[in-house]
Enzyme design. Sequence first.
Site, short mmCIF file in Angstrom:
data_model
loop_
_atom_site.label_atom_id
_atom_site.label_comp_id
_atom_site.label_asym_id
_atom_site.label_seq_id
_atom_site.Cartn_x
_atom_site.Cartn_y
_atom_site.Cartn_z
N ARG A 180 5.78 -3.08 10.96
CA ARG A 180 6.27 -2.97 9.60
C ARG A 180 6.95 -4.27 9.18
NH1 ARG A 180 9.21 2.90 10.46
NH2 ARG A 180 7.32 4.20 10.41
N ARG B 93 13.25 4.40 1.89
CA ARG B 93 12.57 3.47 2.80
C ARG B 93 11.32 2.88 2.17
NH1 ARG B 93 12.30 6.09 8.80
NH2 ARG B 93 10.42 6.99 7.89
N ARG C 298 6.54 14.39 6.73
CA ARG C 298 7.76 14.03 7.44
C ARG C 298 8.89 15.02 7.16
NH1 ARG C 298 8.22 9.41 10.26
NH2 ARG C 298 6.56 7.85 10.04
#
Length: 282
Positions: free
Chosen positions: A127, A221, A232
Amino acid sequence: MIRKLCSSFSRSIIFPNKPIFIPRSFPQPLRHSSALSYSSLKMTDTHIPGNPNSSPIQSPTKPESLRSLEFQLGSSFTADPIIPPPNQIVIVISGPSGVGKDAVINKLREVREGLHFVVTATSRPMRPGEVDGKDYFFVSRDQFLSMVENEELLEYALVYGEYKGIPKKQIQEFMAKGEDIVLRVDIQGAQTLRRILGNSAVFIFLVAESELAMVERLIDRKTESQEELLVRVATAREEVRHLKNFDYVVVNAKGRLDDAVNRVESIIDAEKSKVHQRIVRI
């Protein structure tokens, strides 16, 4: 003569129910009190408190006292520690997505010495902002499966379609150096480690202050699509039910990161102070 008789008679008179006792003689005043032997009262100079001319009472020195005590006890005193140093421990930190596991780990890394934070191997892409070898060891799927085949991993799991695992060698090397081990894993990894390590490791469950706060962190995020967020959040709700399988729970509230890290440090200190220490064998 008459006076003597009267005196004798007066001593024997008894009134009804009230006897009168007249002493035959009265106490005499102390004579020659000033002539008492001064030497019998006088203290020697060495025993007069506060006398600047008195000699101090000689006490044995510390070495003399120690030798005397050792002689009387029949054994010597040792300077060795009364208790051995605490064992190295393995701390497993886990929790649902969005509770701030990475934030707690990074802060703990800054403020606590003597800890080694195991770098997990993963097959997922890197990431933005992540560093290979610091955040994760980024490997290909084939490389990861090769590590599994060679039994190089303490545990591994398939999480959201990508592999994650903990290298054994890394743990063994740093425990040999006397450092405590910190593992940051997901709930699935924590369950596997509990089966492997049992009660020899310390399991800490991180939670947000509320479900809403947890979901907001996931949204902030900006790393998942709406569909991925749905997965999630649904998974996080299920993972909270596993809290009962952990040793400790720490709330990581928004803006209270230091409090959460202090709690984790307190847990480590408490574990290191236990009379019956955990023993980890990997």
